[in-house]
Design a protein around this motif. Structure first.
Motif, PDB file in Angstrom:
ATOM      1  N   ALA A 184     -10.263  -1.548   1.806  1.00  0.00           N
ATOM      2  CA  ALA A 184     -10.163  -0.258   2.360  1.00  0.00           C
ATOM      3  C   ALA A 184     -11.548   0.309   2.772  1.00  0.00           C
ATOM      4  O   ALA A 184     -12.501   0.087   2.338  1.00  0.00           O
ATOM      5  CB  ALA A 184      -9.703   0.572   1.391  1.00  0.00           C
TER       6      ALA A 184
ATOM      7  N   PHE B 107       0.855  -1.176  -0.117  1.00  0.00           N
ATOM      8  CA  PHE B 107      -0.029  -0.011   0.068  1.00  0.00           C
ATOM      9  C   PHE B 107       0.769   1.062   0.159  1.00  0.00           C
ATOM     10  O   PHE B 107       1.957   1.282   0.583  1.00  0.00           O
ATOM     11  CB  PHE B 107      -0.883   0.003   1.276  1.00  0.00           C
ATOM     12  CG  PHE B 107      -1.975   0.998   1.242  1.00  0.00           C
ATOM     13  CD1 PHE B 107      -2.938   0.832   0.330  1.00  0.00           C
ATOM     14  CD2 PHE B 107      -1.697   2.169   1.963  1.00  0.00           C
ATOM     15  CE1 PHE B 107      -4.156   2.236   0.177  1.00  0.00           C
ATOM     16  CE2 PHE B 107      -2.846   3.260   1.946  1.00  0.00           C
ATOM     17  CZ  PHE B 107      -3.752   3.123   1.094  1.00  0.00           C
TER      18      PHE B 107
ATOM     19  N   ASN C 220      -2.498   6.923  -1.878  1.00  0.00           N
ATOM     20  CA  ASN C 220      -3.770   6.097  -1.406  1.00  0.00           C
ATOM     21  C   ASN C 220      -4.046   5.101  -2.273  1.00  0.00           C
ATOM     22  O   ASN C 220      -5.200   4.670  -2.625  1.00  0.00           O
ATOM     23  CB  ASN C 220      -4.781   7.028  -1.268  1.00  0.00           C
ATOM     24  CG  ASN C 220      -4.603   8.319  -0.120  1.00  0.00           C
ATOM     25  OD1 ASN C 220      -3.980   7.931   0.862  1.00  0.00           O
ATOM     26  ND2 ASN C 220      -5.146   9.568  -0.290  1.00  0.00           N
TER      27      ASN C 220
ATOM     28  N   PRO D 249      -7.882   6.260   3.182  1.00  0.00           N
ATOM     29  CA  PRO D 249      -8.835   5.127   3.689  1.00  0.00           C
ATOM     30  C   PRO D 249      -8.397   5.407   5.436  1.00  0.00           C
ATOM     31  O   PRO D 249      -7.418   5.732   5.776  1.00  0.00           O
ATOM     32  CB  PRO D 249      -8.313   3.947   3.250  1.00  0.00           C
ATOM     33  CG  PRO D 249      -6.907   4.278   2.851  1.00  0.00           C
ATOM     34  CD  PRO D 249      -6.838   5.849   2.439  1.00  0.00           C
TER      35      PRO D 249
ATOM     36  N   THR E  36      -7.011  -0.098   6.130  1.00  0.00           N
ATOM     37  CA  THR E  36      -6.654  -1.171   4.977  1.00  0.00           C
ATOM     38  C   THR E  36      -6.213  -2.270   5.574  1.00  0.00           C
ATOM     39  O   THR E  36      -5.992  -2.584   6.628  1.00  0.00           O
ATOM     40  CB  THR E  36      -5.678  -0.435   4.058  1.00  0.00           C
ATOM     41  OG1 THR E  36      -4.381  -0.336   4.765  1.00  0.00           O
ATOM     42  CG2 THR E  36      -6.058   0.988   3.442  1.00  0.00           C
TER      43      THR E  36
ATOM     44  N   TYR F 159     -13.387   3.613   3.960  1.00  0.00           N
ATOM     45  CA  TYR F 159     -13.330   5.132   3.809  1.00  0.00           C
ATOM     46  C   TYR F 159     -14.779   5.787   4.396  1.00  0.00           C
ATOM     47  O   TYR F 159     -15.571   5.147   4.746  1.00  0.00           O
ATOM     48  CB  TYR F 159     -13.498   5.445   2.210  1.00  0.00           C
ATOM     49  CG  TYR F 159     -12.609   4.890   1.293  1.00  0.00           C
ATOM     50  CD1 TYR F 159     -11.439   5.571   1.285  1.00  0.00           C
ATOM     51  CD2 TYR F 159     -12.904   3.644   0.825  1.00  0.00           C
ATOM     52  CE1 TYR F 159     -10.480   5.062   0.304  1.00  0.00           C
ATOM     53  CE2 TYR F 159     -11.833   3.174   0.053  1.00  0.00           C
ATOM     54  CZ  TYR F 159     -10.594   3.690  -0.331  1.00  0.00           C
ATOM     55  OH  TYR F 159      -9.754   2.999  -1.071  1.00  0.00           O
TER      56      TYR F 159
END
Length: 332
Positions: A156, A98, A103, A124, A127, A158
């Motif tokens: 992820a 990641f 992102n 996020p 993750t 959000y």
């Protein structure tokens, strides 16, 4: 190659994940996009999916019409399976990680030629990625279920809130031309999602304005004729390293020989066929897109056999066969 599969999204309510596919919805299908409008007790959530005309990627746009912030859980998996006729694990191990700055998740094969980026324009909250069979939301956190299958599951969480206008653009990019091309395409899509959409819309407006259309007393026929032009145009695709030509179809992979084989990595005829493209070109000539026909003829010439034969099929992984008699006279 297969960049992703089984993309799923859910909203988190009272610490429970409610999959979007379980919600009542309406669907809008346009030449440039597919939109699902989900109804919840908190308001409606829009999921609009559209590809880029020029870049190696697709944008999944989420937009919430809620009175308060909503948490959106997005997950997908990737096995980077190379198109038929290559074996299931021909590309070997998947390397992934990641990227906090972008992102986004990076995925690649050992050579680095096959490269993917999956990420968003919002940071996020959480993750999780790994060699999982699935990732679920339990006890207010992600939980992964291990597997021995050669795949990576990515998840992820959000928050759609006032600061980001209750929107999220999730971008997926995949190419066989390496990291730099993947990064350039990803940065463009994540920066200009509206421009990507407008470019695709303009392409179809131009198509319908410049090609043969029909006005008859049958309104349904008139509409379906336009959809036929759009549908045919969609099959013309570029494969890096091969060129641009008509693909034969788009659908899911299936088991060969009436189910007697494993899933064969041949997604719905999404590779190049000689006679299919030739019959298509007669129709495309008929509605006036001579440039596409010319490009197709150049494609045939590029892969013409030493004997003069036109190919029967050419996979998007670059394997060509000449085992059809009618492709050559149709070409002539």
């Amino acid at each position: 190659f297969r960049v992703l599969r089984d993309h799923r999204a859910a909203i988190i309510v009272d610490n429970k994940a409610i999959p979007l596919e379980t919600l009542p919805l309406t669907i809008e299908i346009r030449p440039e996009s597919v939109t699902r409008i989900y109804k919840t007790k908190y308001g409606q959530l829009v999921e609009m999916i559209y590809p880029s005309l020029e870049k190696a990627g697709v944008i999944i746009h989420y937009e919430a019409d809620f009175s308060e912030p909503v948490k959106l859980f997005v997950k997908t998996r990737s096995d980077m399976r190379w198109m038929w006729p290559y074996a299931e694990n021909a590309l070997g191990d998947i390397y992934y990680g990641f990227d906090e700055e972008l992102n986004a998740y990076h995925l690649k094969d050992r050579s680095g030629d096959f490269y993917c980026l999956l990420g968003s324009d919002a940071k996020p909250l959480e993750t999780l990625s790994g060699q999982y069979k699935d990732i679920k939301w339990k006890s207010n956190k992600f939980k992964g279920e291990k597997t021995k299958t050669n795949q990576v599951y990515l998840a992820a969480l959000y928050e759609l809130n006032k600061a980001n206008d209750y929107t999220l653009n999730y971008v997926v990019v995949g190419t066989n031309t390496g990291k730099n091309d993947a990064l350039n395409d990803y940065r463009y899509l994540i920066t200009y999602p509206g421009k990507v959409y407008d470019t695709y819309v303009s392409h179809y407006i131009d198509l319908l304005n410049n090609m043969v259309t029909i006005e008859s007393p049958d309104k349904e026929f008139n509409t379906l004729w336009k959809w036929a032009l759009v549908g045919t145009d969609r099959f013309f695709a570029e494969t890096p390293g091969l060129g641009s030509a008509f693909l034969a179809g788009y659908s899911t992979g299936d088991r060969g020989w009436n189910g007697g084989h494993k899933n064969n990595g041949r997604p719905g005829y999404a590779w190049y066929f000689g006679r299919d493209a030739e019959w298509t070109c007669f129709a495309v000539d008929g509605y006036g897109d001579f440039d596409l026909v010319k490009e197709q003829l150049k494609f045939f010439q590029k892969y013409q056999d030493m004997s003069g034969k036109i190919f029967h099929e050419l996979s998007t992984s670059g394997v060509v066969h000449y085992d059809a008699a009618d492709a050559t006279p149709l070409y002539i």
